[in-house]
Design an enzyme around this catalytic site. Structure first.
Site, PDB file in Angstrom:
ATOM      1  N   GLY A  35      62.603  51.559 119.092  1.00  0.00           N
ATOM      2  CA  GLY A  35      63.629  50.214 119.099  1.00  0.00           C
ATOM      3  C   GLY A  35      62.755  49.437 117.925  1.00  0.00           C
ATOM      4  O   GLY A  35      63.714  48.769 117.004  1.00  0.00           O
TER       5      GLY A  35
ATOM      6  N   MET B 204      58.892  48.165 115.887  1.00  0.00           N
ATOM      7  CA  MET B 204      57.328  48.395 115.778  1.00  0.00           C
ATOM      8  C   MET B 204      56.649  47.324 115.227  1.00  0.00           C
ATOM      9  O   MET B 204      56.781  46.636 114.277  1.00  0.00           O
ATOM     10  CB  MET B 204      57.068  49.692 114.903  1.00  0.00           C
ATOM     11  CG  MET B 204      55.517  49.877 114.725  1.00  0.00           C
ATOM     12  SD  MET B 204      54.774  50.463 116.358  1.00  0.00           S
ATOM     13  CE  MET B 204      53.020  50.366 115.640  1.00  0.00           C
ATOM     14  N   GLU B 205      55.546  46.933 115.842  1.00  0.00           N
ATOM     15  CA  GLU B 205      54.915  45.772 115.796  1.00  0.00           C
ATOM     16  C   GLU B 205      53.763  45.602 114.430  1.00  0.00           C
ATOM     17  O   GLU B 205      52.862  45.134 114.720  1.00  0.00           O
ATOM     18  CB  GLU B 205      54.014  45.283 117.083  1.00  0.00           C
ATOM     19  CG  GLU B 205      52.799  46.239 117.325  1.00  0.00           C
ATOM     20  CD  GLU B 205      53.243  47.339 118.172  1.00  0.00           C
ATOM     21  OE1 GLU B 205      52.470  47.703 119.090  1.00  0.00           O
ATOM     22  OE2 GLU B 205      54.541  47.644 118.448  1.00  0.00           O
ATOM     23  N   ASN B 206      54.173  46.216 113.423  1.00  0.00           N
ATOM     24  CA  ASN B 206      53.145  46.167 112.505  1.00  0.00           C
ATOM     25  C   ASN B 206      52.821  44.875 112.164  1.00  0.00           C
ATOM     26  O   ASN B 206      53.775  43.964 111.745  1.00  0.00           O
ATOM     27  CB  ASN B 206      53.857  46.815 111.023  1.00  0.00           C
ATOM     28  CG  ASN B 206      54.402  48.294 111.706  1.00  0.00           C
ATOM     29  OD1 ASN B 206      53.822  49.205 111.919  1.00  0.00           O
ATOM     30  ND2 ASN B 206      55.905  48.468 111.385  1.00  0.00           N
TER      31      ASN B 206
ATOM     32  N   HIS C 174      59.290  40.184 121.714  1.00  0.00           N
ATOM     33  CA  HIS C 174      58.338  40.998 122.282  1.00  0.00           C
ATOM     34  C   HIS C 174      57.315  41.756 121.011  1.00  0.00           C
ATOM     35  O   HIS C 174      56.226  41.828 121.295  1.00  0.00           O
ATOM     36  CB  HIS C 174      59.061  42.444 122.723  1.00  0.00           C
ATOM     37  CG  HIS C 174      58.574  43.578 122.792  1.00  0.00           C
ATOM     38  ND1 HIS C 174      58.410  44.293 124.159  1.00  0.00           N
ATOM     39  CD2 HIS C 174      57.683  44.362 122.218  1.00  0.00           C
ATOM     40  CE1 HIS C 174      57.435  45.299 124.225  1.00  0.00           C
ATOM     41  NE2 HIS C 174      57.335  45.373 122.884  1.00  0.00           N
ATOM     42  N   GLU C 175      57.974  41.883 119.882  1.00  0.00           N
ATOM     43  CA  GLU C 175      57.180  42.420 118.838  1.00  0.00           C
ATOM     44  C   GLU C 175      56.411  41.281 118.203  1.00  0.00           C
ATOM     45  O   GLU C 175      55.011  41.446 117.537  1.00  0.00           O
ATOM     46  CB  GLU C 175      58.051  42.738 117.838  1.00  0.00           C
ATOM     47  CG  GLU C 175      58.896  44.192 117.933  1.00  0.00           C
ATOM     48  CD  GLU C 175      58.420  45.309 118.698  1.00  0.00           C
ATOM     49  OE1 GLU C 175      57.361  45.521 118.285  1.00  0.00           O
ATOM     50  OE2 GLU C 175      58.986  45.798 119.637  1.00  0.00           O
TER      51      GLU C 175
ATOM     52  N   HIS D  64      53.019  40.920 120.184  1.00  0.00           N
ATOM     53  CA  HIS D  64      52.064  42.165 120.011  1.00  0.00           C
ATOM     54  C   HIS D  64      51.254  41.452 118.801  1.00  0.00           C
ATOM     55  O   HIS D  64      50.245  42.261 118.463  1.00  0.00           O
ATOM     56  CB  HIS D  64      52.886  43.234 119.466  1.00  0.00           C
ATOM     57  CG  HIS D  64      53.112  44.115 120.440  1.00  0.00           C
ATOM     58  ND1 HIS D  64      52.351  44.431 121.465  1.00  0.00           N
ATOM     59  CD2 HIS D  64      54.186  45.067 120.767  1.00  0.00           C
ATOM     60  CE1 HIS D  64      53.001  45.325 122.248  1.00  0.00           C
ATOM     61  NE2 HIS D  64      54.103  45.526 121.898  1.00  0.00           N
TER      62      HIS D  64
ATOM     63  N   GLU E 170      52.178  47.264 126.065  1.00  0.00           N
ATOM     64  CA  GLU E 170      53.837  47.061 126.023  1.00  0.00           C
ATOM     65  C   GLU E 170      54.242  46.341 127.101  1.00  0.00           C
ATOM     66  O   GLU E 170      55.227  45.494 126.753  1.00  0.00           O
ATOM     67  CB  GLU E 170      54.465  48.681 126.058  1.00  0.00           C
ATOM     68  CG  GLU E 170      54.047  49.471 124.924  1.00  0.00           C
ATOM     69  CD  GLU E 170      54.624  48.612 123.728  1.00  0.00           C
ATOM     70  OE1 GLU E 170      55.655  47.967 123.519  1.00  0.00           O
ATOM     71  OE2 GLU E 170      53.943  48.614 122.455  1.00  0.00           O
TER      72      GLU E 170
END
Length: 346
Positions: free
Chosen positions: A255, A257-259, A289-290, A293, A312
């Site tokens: 979905g 990614m929290e880079n 959400h991301e 993180h 998560e």
């Protein structure tokens, strides 16, 4: 390919203190492969044997403290290292292969206009598909990323990027990161840029989706800014990175990614037609959400993958809570969706 076990990771973490990666990628080699050079500075706390991970198309050379290592020693994805106590520098040069599965460096050809795009997805153990690394989450290090890209491309990374006179792009030095958080996204992006709280913010997509991103840009940016401000009210620690980019990338196998500093999302979140209020709220929740993180996951990171559930679950809860608190003027009934989509599942 050997899968790193927890015992092996613990043993390597006791032996090594990794300081710095200088990663140089060449994306001008064609459509199938790209060039990769990584220089790793690290300390061995005692004499011992360990390994660095790499999944190359071709391993050209490796040197440890200037002394050549035999490329034929690469077994599966592990290049063995015999270390003395003290400081070391490892340099590895290889040709790597693009993927079309969302693992490592993914390459996409847009059928609409023939433009190409590449981006990395390195969770959980796919950094070794891009460059040599001690690939485990508790061996954090500082990264300097440089990328040679085709003319007309823009390169995004974890830090602010600049195009140099020789055509190479360099990214600002990162804070200490786990290897799986390193991110590069390159191509002829369509970008909408702004500033907030003294930092550059940007949203990006492939050019063929530009009209659709532009139609939703005000909402996406408003949600991003509101969530950013709310997280600063929640957390004592300020946002730890130098910019906040969000790239909507094609053929993404997750979905989002929290880079750190460069969150990647599947570009289905760039809506091409009318959608329901719930779909818009879901996109906002994923943005929140991301962003959660950035603190819980990126700044503070799990030691091993058996804690990914907490990483998560916390971000999912914070995503719903923060959208409910910060974006109530845009989305109502956030907790109803939480109850339907998440609470029963949990």
């Amino acid at each position: 390919m050997s899968v790193l076990t927890r015992d092996e990771a613990q043993t390597r973490a006791q032996l090594l203190d990794v300081h710095h990666y200088a990663v140089d990628l060449d994306l001008t080699d064609g459509d199938e492969t790209f060039g990769s050079t990584s220089r790793i500075r690290f300390t061995a706390r005692a004499a011992g044997s360990t390994f660095v991970e790499l999944k190359p198309d071709t391993l050209h050379s490796a040197t440890l403290d200037g002394a050549p290592l035999d490329p034929a020693a690469l077994t599966g994805n592990r290049l063995p290292l015999d270390l003395t106590e003290g400081e070391h520098e490892l340099t590895v040069t290889a040709t790597m292969r693009y993927s079309h599965t969302g693992e490592g460096m993914h390459r996409f050809l847009d059928p609409t206009d023939g433009e190409s795009y590449v981006y990395t997805q390195l969770f959980m153990e796919d950094v070794q598909r891009v460059f040599a690394a001690f690939d485990q989450p508790d061996l954090k290090a500082v990264f300097d990323i440089a990328v040679t890209a085709p003319e007309g491309w823009t390169v995004l990374s974890n830090g602010i990027t600049e195009r140099q006179e020789d055509g190479r792009w360099t990214a600002a030095t990162t804070p200490p990161l786990s290897t799986y958080f390193v991110c590069v996204a390159a191509g002829p992006w369509h970008s909408v840029r702004t500033e907030h709280a003294g930092l550059p913010f940007g949203i990006h997509c492939r050019r063929s989706l530009a009209p659709h991103l532009d139609a939703d840009a005000d909402e996406i940016i408003a949600v991003t800014k509101a969530c950013y401000d709310r997280f600063h009210e929640k957390f004592d620690e300020p946002y730890p990175f130098d910019s906040y980019d969000q790239a909507f990338v094609p053929e993404f196998n997750a979905g989002a990614m929290e880079n750190p500093g460069l969150v990647t999302f599947r570009d289905e979140f760039v809506f091409r037609s009318a959608v329901t209020a719930t779909e818009r709220m879901t996109r906002a929740m994923v943005i929140a959400h991301e962003m959660a993180h950035m603190w819980f996951g990126d700044l503070v990171t799990l030691r091993w993958w058996d804690d990914i559930w907490l990483n998560e679950s916390f971000a999912e809860y914070m995503g719903y809570q923060t959208v409910n608190e910060a974006c109530s003027d845009l989305f109502a009934d956030t907790w109803i969706d939480f109850g339907v989509a998440r609470k029963a599942w949990g």
